[in-house]
Motif scaffolding. Structure first.
Motif: not given
Lengths: 236, 418
Positions: A63-66, A152, A156-157, A170-172, A180-182
């Motif tokens: 997973c990505g993390v910001d 993913e 997201l990131f 993939i998800l958006t 969007p997860f930034r």
């Protein structure tokens, strides 16, 4: 061998095999976490998968993390006695420029490995560095399960995985703009959609919802969780 | 002319009833043979993980139910375990038994839903009706314990919301059910909830036999599942398979045995393992898991009968005090106020907690920076890894087999899209 002994043995053999390449991060709940340079990622991953002492056959999660707002609270309580609390939280809206230079510790990818033969887990963390867009080498060649996880994290990131065979969103939604997860992407998004009677189609418009916080994010220095007290608690 | 149109692209879903929700598959076909499958997911993406970052820890428990919406309490279990791991909380044993009992009830619920839907997909309509008959009883248990048939929000960090109820709801006579019917339907419901569950575990093995009579030696069922979607054990590990998908390929791996959490280490049960790694073996594995879960539920009922006790930790920094305590105690009032306006802070750090979810390994990776909200929450959904192998599993199969493979993967889009 108990779980703890097994992890101690694993930590020792990782330190022996990889030395400075893998840097262990202390954990508060007995999990093994290592940070490594992105240049070393692919060959370390290959070694962890193939060498019988490690045998991490399975990449369980990626997973990505910001880390943009890590450790920042929205509600300062220290100075409250002199100034009083604000009633709510004012949010500043940050619009990143295309040429922003990111903090080198802002984006990271976190890998969770599982060895079924040794029954051990391992976590790896790789920072993207200051590059914009953030780039990390892909591990699809090592673990095929990374394929969708990397898509993913890209979606997201906005982390690019170099060498990924098919790096699509993939998800958006189809045609989505932004990642969007930034942490600088607002929770309510940037656009909203509705069906327009006159035009006879779905139209996109700037979002009208005001971002608001119901419960402010508060960080408390809770001494119950300090290491000394935990040790004391276990001993008594 | 015909030869020119041999290769074509087919859009499958997202409204197709066999697509199990909102799967959209772009299939490249050579005649009726699949050459490539490209699943498009995300139609149910609700950004659960981002929403969780904006809420105190306890307010996201309800979101977990809505991830895999056919195995609700197992999702909650993963989430509360991750929080408890960071907090270092020791949960009372009775709460752990209740959790395990409901995890296994949930596994039965999930596998019944899977069996019914999978049967319906490939031509065994009766299965759906049979499975829903038993699901109804278990749904009533959900309702009796939490007030909700599906989205329970029953597990809390530190235990479960409340102890098991002393009575079960009764059916009332209506224009569809007369007094005599209602008396029959209420026969098992006169005692406590544990009596009702015990009665269910007595009845259930015979019901599983009924399902097996219909399917296990059924020629059509075997034609549709044997040698379809074969995955080798090595490949299954590399693709990140877990749960029945991995065990169907012959890998003996179950977190309840290998990395036991809650009280699984004290319970007696077996792990079924497949041989060929095809849809039929995965069917056999899941049916046997129904029987094993029934055994576990039975053991939990017996333990819970004998051992009353607290179901929540006695720590008002984490768990709200009772109303009665608040009436007379200022400190309880303060604890209550702080918990419901701010929540509790979780020490800075990161934890990964995994549970053996009915579909595989459900993991929750939690990063906390010491605040009252998660800094980052990542849900590792088993179905995501399984669906990503769709292309590999359907390649070379016929179009009708795609439906069997979607069914055998047991995909639910609540968890895949998150």
């Amino acid at each position: 061998m108990s779980l703890n002994n097994r992890y101690q043995a694993l930590a020792a053999s990782i330190a022996e095999r990889f030395g400075e390449q893998l840097h262990q991060v202390p954990s508060i709940c007995d999990e093994l976490t290592y940070e490594l340079d992105k240049a070393d990622l692919v060959h370390v991953a290959t070694a962890l998968r193939d060498e019988p002492g490690f045998a991490f056959e399975s990449l369980v999660d990626l997973c990505g993390v910001d880390y943009l707002q890590y450790g920042e609270s929205e509600w300062q309580t220290r100075s409250a006695t002199s100034s009083g609390f604000s009633r709510g939280v004012e949010r500043e809206v940050i619009v990143p420029d295309a040429d922003t230079v990111f903090d080198s510790q802002r984006f990271a990818a976190v890998y969770h490995l599982l060895s079924l033969s040794h029954n051990t887990r391992l976590r790896l963390r790789v920072y993207t560095g200051a590059s914009n867009p953030p780039i990390i080498p892909s591990v699809v060649g090592v673990w095929p399960s990374a394929n969708w996880y990397e898509r993913e994290a890209f979606d997201l990131f906005g982390i690019l995985f170099e060498g990924h065979p098919d790096l699509r969103r993939i998800l958006t939604d189809y045609g989505f703009i932004g990642h969007p997860f930034r942490k600088d992407f607002p929770l309510s998004g940037n656009v909203e959609v509705r069906y327009d009677e006159e035009q006879g189609r779905v139209v996109y418009e700037p979002v009208q919802i005001e971002p608001r916080t119901l419960v402010p994010r508060t960080i408390r220095d809770d001494n119950r969780y300090s290491d000394e007290i935990r040790k004391f608690g276990d001993g008594s | 002319m015909a030869a020119e149109f041999q290769n074509f692209t087919l859009n499958f879903g997202p409204q197709h009833p066999a697509a199990h929700g909102v799967l959209r598959l772009i299939l490249e076909m050579d005649g009726e043979t699949i050459q490539k499958a490209d699943p498009h997911i995300g139609l149910l993406h609700r950004a659960t993980e981002k929403l969780a970052e904006s809420k105190p820890f306890n307010q996201s428990i309800g979101y977990m139910d809505r991830l895999d919406y056919v195995s609700m309490m197992c999702n909650e279990h993963g989430y509360v375990l991750a929080i408890e791991k960071l907090l270092g909380t020791k949960v009372p044993v009775r709460a752990q038994y209740i959790r395990v009992m409901f995890d296994e009830i949930t596994r039965i619920l999930n596998h019944l839903m899977w069996l019914g839907a999978h049967g319906l997909d490939i031509g065994a309509m009766t299965m759906f009706l049979y499975c829903f008959r038993e699901r109804e009883d278990l749904m009533d248990c959900y309702e009796a314990v939490s007030g909700s048939r599906m989205h329970a929000t029953y597990y809390r960090p530190g235990g479960v919301y409340r102890d098991l109820p002393d009575s079960m709801p009764h059916y009332q006579p209506s224009k569809w059910h007369n007094e005599k019917d209602v008396a029959r339907m209420n026969a098992a419901r006169s005692g406590t909830m544990l009596d009702f569950i015990q009665d269910f575990t007595d009845r259930f093995p015979a019901r599983i036999d009924e399902y097996e009579t219909l399917l296990t030696d059924n020629r059509i069922w075997k034609q549709r599942t044997v040698n379809i979607g074969v995955v080798s054990p090595e490949r299954a590990k590399a693709l990140g398979f877990t749960g029945p998908m991995l065990r169907g390929s012959g890998v003996e791996w179950d977190l309840r045995k290998k990395q036991p959490y809650a009280v699984y280490a004290d319970l007696d049960f077996d792990i079924p393992v497949g041989v060929n790694g095809d849809c039929y073996d995965r069917y056999l594995v899941r049916v046997e898991e129904l029987r094993q879960s029934n055994r576990i539920v039975r053991q939990c009922v017996e333990w819970l009968r004998k051992n009353p006790g607290p179901v929540m930790v006695d720590d008002h920094k984490l768990v709200p005090p009772t109303r009665a305590e608040m009436k007379g105690d200022m400190e309880s009032l303060i604890h209550h106020f702080k918990l419901f306006t701010e929540g509790y802070s979780v020490p800075a750090g990161e934890a990964y907690a995994a549970v053996e979810h009915p579909k595989g390994e459900f993991g929750v990776f939690l990063i906390s920076d010491g605040a009252n909200k998660p800094y980052r929450l990542k849900v590792r959904a088993p179905g995501f890894a399984h669906l990503s192998a769709m292309n590999e599993m359907v390649e070379g199969h016929m179009l009708a087999d795609v439906v069997a493979i979607i069914g055998t993967q047991d995909v639910v889009f609540g968890e895949i899209d998150r």
